[in-house]
Design a protein around this motif. Structure first.
Motif, PDB file in Angstrom:
ATOM      1  N   ARG A 101       0.809  -1.223   0.000  1.00 50.67           N
ATOM      2  CA  ARG A 101       0.000   0.000   0.000  1.00 50.67           C
ATOM      3  C   ARG A 101       0.840   1.269   0.000  1.00 50.67           C
ATOM      4  O   ARG A 101       0.392   2.309  -0.446  1.00 50.67           O
TER       5      ARG A 101
ATOM      6  N   ASN B 183      -0.153 -12.633  -1.881  1.00 48.13           N
ATOM      7  CA  ASN B 183       0.525 -12.778  -0.587  1.00 48.13           C
ATOM      8  C   ASN B 183       0.064 -11.734   0.431  1.00 48.13           C
ATOM      9  O   ASN B 183       0.121 -11.983   1.639  1.00 48.13           O
TER      10      ASN B 183
ATOM     11  N   TYR C  63      -9.039 -13.867  11.425  1.00 49.06           N
ATOM     12  CA  TYR C  63      -7.958 -14.276  10.510  1.00 49.06           C
ATOM     13  C   TYR C  63      -8.208 -15.702  10.007  1.00 49.06           C
ATOM     14  O   TYR C  63      -8.141 -15.982   8.806  1.00 49.06           O
TER      15      TYR C  63
ATOM     16  N   VAL D 187       6.164 -18.243  10.209  1.00 43.99           N
ATOM     17  CA  VAL D 187       7.367 -17.507   9.831  1.00 43.99           C
ATOM     18  C   VAL D 187       7.521 -16.249  10.688  1.00 43.99           C
ATOM     19  O   VAL D 187       6.532 -15.524  10.930  1.00 43.99           O
TER      20      VAL D 187
ATOM     21  N   THR E 217       7.832 -12.887  11.213  1.00 47.57           N
ATOM     22  CA  THR E 217       7.656 -11.616  10.490  1.00 47.57           C
ATOM     23  C   THR E 217       6.902 -10.666  11.426  1.00 47.57           C
ATOM     24  O   THR E 217       6.452 -11.072  12.502  1.00 47.57           O
TER      25      THR E 217
HETATM   26  N1  LIG Z   1       4.055 -15.023   9.160  1.00 45.26           N
HETATM   27  C1  LIG Z   1       3.432 -16.187   9.274  1.00 45.26           C
HETATM   28  O1  LIG Z   1       3.687 -16.976  10.208  1.00 45.26           O
HETATM   29  C2  LIG Z   1       2.396 -16.593   8.254  1.00 45.26           C
HETATM   30  C3  LIG Z   1       1.886 -17.887   8.363  1.00 45.26           C
HETATM   31  C4  LIG Z   1       0.946 -18.320   7.428  1.00 45.26           C
HETATM   32  C5  LIG Z   1       0.539 -17.470   6.422  1.00 45.26           C
HETATM   33  N2  LIG Z   1       1.028 -16.202   6.359  1.00 45.26           N
HETATM   34  C6  LIG Z   1       0.532 -15.349   5.277  1.00 45.26           C
HETATM   35  O2  LIG Z   1       1.619 -14.893   4.491  1.00 45.26           O
HETATM   36  C7  LIG Z   1       1.331 -13.605   3.937  1.00 45.26           C
HETATM   37  C8  LIG Z   1       2.461 -12.640   4.259  1.00 45.26           C
HETATM   38  O3  LIG Z   1       2.562 -12.531   5.668  1.00 45.26           O
HETATM   39  P1  LIG Z   1       3.846 -11.918   6.410  1.00 45.26           P
HETATM   40  O4  LIG Z   1       3.970 -12.664   7.665  1.00 45.26           O
HETATM   41  O5  LIG Z   1       4.994 -11.811   5.472  1.00 45.26           O
HETATM   42  O6  LIG Z   1       3.290 -10.468   6.780  1.00 45.26           O
HETATM   43  P2  LIG Z   1       4.004  -9.019   6.919  1.00 45.26           P
HETATM   44  O7  LIG Z   1       5.448  -9.167   7.213  1.00 45.26           O
HETATM   45  O8  LIG Z   1       3.142  -8.248   7.849  1.00 45.26           O
HETATM   46  O9  LIG Z   1       3.861  -8.425   5.424  1.00 45.26           O
HETATM   47  C9  LIG Z   1       2.590  -8.174   4.887  1.00 45.26           C
HETATM   48  C10 LIG Z   1       2.742  -7.431   3.570  1.00 45.26           C
HETATM   49  O10 LIG Z   1       1.431  -7.192   3.030  1.00 45.26           O
HETATM   50  C11 LIG Z   1       1.276  -5.786   2.774  1.00 45.26           C
HETATM   51  N3  LIG Z   1      -0.139  -5.433   2.902  1.00 45.26           N
HETATM   52  C12 LIG Z   1      -0.919  -5.433   4.014  1.00 45.26           C
HETATM   53  N4  LIG Z   1      -2.163  -5.051   3.703  1.00 45.26           N
HETATM   54  C13 LIG Z   1      -2.184  -4.822   2.366  1.00 45.26           C
HETATM   55  C14 LIG Z   1      -3.172  -4.402   1.437  1.00 45.26           C
HETATM   56  N5  LIG Z   1      -4.430  -4.127   1.827  1.00 45.26           N
HETATM   57  N6  LIG Z   1      -2.816  -4.288   0.136  1.00 45.26           N
HETATM   58  C15 LIG Z   1      -1.578  -4.571  -0.281  1.00 45.26           C
HETATM   59  N7  LIG Z   1      -0.579  -4.946   0.538  1.00 45.26           N
HETATM   60  C16 LIG Z   1      -0.898  -5.067   1.852  1.00 45.26           C
HETATM   61  C17 LIG Z   1       2.215  -5.114   3.782  1.00 45.26           C
HETATM   62  O11 LIG Z   1       2.611  -3.810   3.392  1.00 45.26           O
HETATM   63  P3  LIG Z   1       1.744  -2.477   3.761  1.00 45.26           P
HETATM   64  O12 LIG Z   1       1.195  -2.682   5.136  1.00 45.26           O
HETATM   65  O13 LIG Z   1       2.758  -1.371   3.681  1.00 45.26           O
HETATM   66  O14 LIG Z   1       0.702  -2.381   2.712  1.00 45.26           O
HETATM   67  C18 LIG Z   1       3.403  -6.066   3.714  1.00 45.26           C
HETATM   68  O15 LIG Z   1       4.197  -5.792   2.585  1.00 45.26           O
HETATM   69  C19 LIG Z   1      -0.036 -13.212   4.522  1.00 45.26           C
HETATM   70  O16 LIG Z   1      -1.054 -13.529   3.605  1.00 45.26           O
HETATM   71  C20 LIG Z   1      -0.161 -14.093   5.762  1.00 45.26           C
HETATM   72  O17 LIG Z   1      -1.495 -14.328   6.119  1.00 45.26           O
HETATM   73  C21 LIG Z   1       1.950 -15.752   7.252  1.00 45.26           C
END
Ligand SMILES: NC(=O)c1ccc[n+]([C@@H]2O[C@H](COP(=O)([O-])OP(=O)(O)OC[C@H]3O[C@@H](n4cnc5c(N)ncnc54)[C@H](OP(=O)(O)O)[C@@H]3O)[C@@H](O)[C@H]2O)c1
Length: 265
Positions: free
Chosen positions: A32, A86, A153, A186, A188
């Protein structure tokens, strides 16, 4: 290959972008915040100068911005070979009745509506160009698992699995492949609660996470290798399989893991 990754300015999305670039592919970075997109593109260009890296700010909850993300990719690279949905967010990990009201639409809109908008934009355009693969990112709840504090979620990720199943069926026999991506757990920003929300519950959670969680740098090479190998619609690339969990538990009996200290947590 030309690859779009939504939400790729940090976390798993950025990790995958780095891995694709290292393997000689071209990537569109988006999220965003235009400033974050610009900063990440400049950093990636410096580390992978031979590759094409393009940035396009895109809030996936805005249909017009998703269309612009497609158009800008085609303008820059000529086509979209792989589109990875993602972008995602978690709601505060509290029982549902305690959740600030605004977090309900924020989470559902990003993880569900935004993901659907991206599919709605990419599918007909991939059909028209004659090829393309879409990956939808699963998460806790996708397999029906439940936990206190995960109602919103988990519902979105459970729904995402259903939606992806439907799309794989609808797209059977077409040139568009519909696939699943699952990163496991992960470390993050999404996983780690802000300091004011870490109480005794966090110390307890860390025990499980020390068994099952991994760094972005551990998981994303596996995800990217899997994405590049996918052959057909309905294929899944999943990191934390039941087999891997069993192996972890067995190894943990002999050697404890600490995934947090290296992150200063
Ligand atoms: N971390 C885990 O353990 C885990 C486990 C299972 C699945 N996942 C999934 O993996 C994906 C990535 O997660 P992550 O852990 O890497 O999260 P993260 O580090 O919080 O990164 C999320 C990314 O999505 C962007 N974002 C958020 N809202 C958005 C929107 N409305 N439009 C476009 N971009 C948006 C954020 O940037 P901005 O806020 O600047 O837009 C950021 O670049 C997610 O779908 C999550 O559900 C994560």
């Amino acid at each position: 290959m030309n690859i779009v990754i939504t939400g790729s300015t940090k976390g798993i999305g950025l990790g995958m972008a780095r891995e694709f670039l290292q393997r000689g592919h071209d990537v569109v970075i988006s999220s965003r915040r235009p400033d974050a997109v610009e900063r990440v593109v400049a950093e990636l260009k410096a580390t992978a100068p031979a590759r094409r890296v393009v940035g396009c700010a895109c809030d996936v909850t805005d249909y017009g911005q998703v269309e612009t993300l497609w158009d800008k990719t085609v303008e820059s690279f000529g086509s979209v070979d792989i589109w990875i949905n993602n972008a995602g967010r978690d709601a505060t990990k509290v029982p549902f009745f305690m959740l600030p009201r605004e977090e309900i639409p924020e989470t559902v809109n990003t993880n569900m509506i935004g993901m659907m908008y991206c599919n709605h934009v990419a599918i007909p355009r991939m059909y028209k160009q004659g090829h393309g693969t879409i990956f939808n990112m699963e998460g806790f709840g996708s397999n029906g698992q439940i936990r206190v504090g995960a109602a919103v979620y988990g519902s979105t990720k459970y729904g995402l699995r259903y939606f992806t199943d439907c799309m794989a069926l609808e797209l059977k026999g077409t040139p568009v492949k519909m696939c699943y991506l699952s990163p496991g757990i992960v470390i993050t920003d999404m996983l780690i609660p802000p300091p004011e929300q870490r109480g005794r519950g966090w110390e307890e959670a860390k025990k499980t996470l020390n068994l099952l969680a991994d760094d972005v740098e551990t998981v994303t090479p596996y995800l990217v290798e899997g994405i590049l190998k996918v052959q057909k619609s309905g294929d899944a690339v999943r990191w934390l399989t039941p087999k891997r969990i069993r192996q972890r538990k067995l190894r943990y009996l002999f050697k404890k893991r600490d995934v947090f200290t290296p992150h200063g947590l």
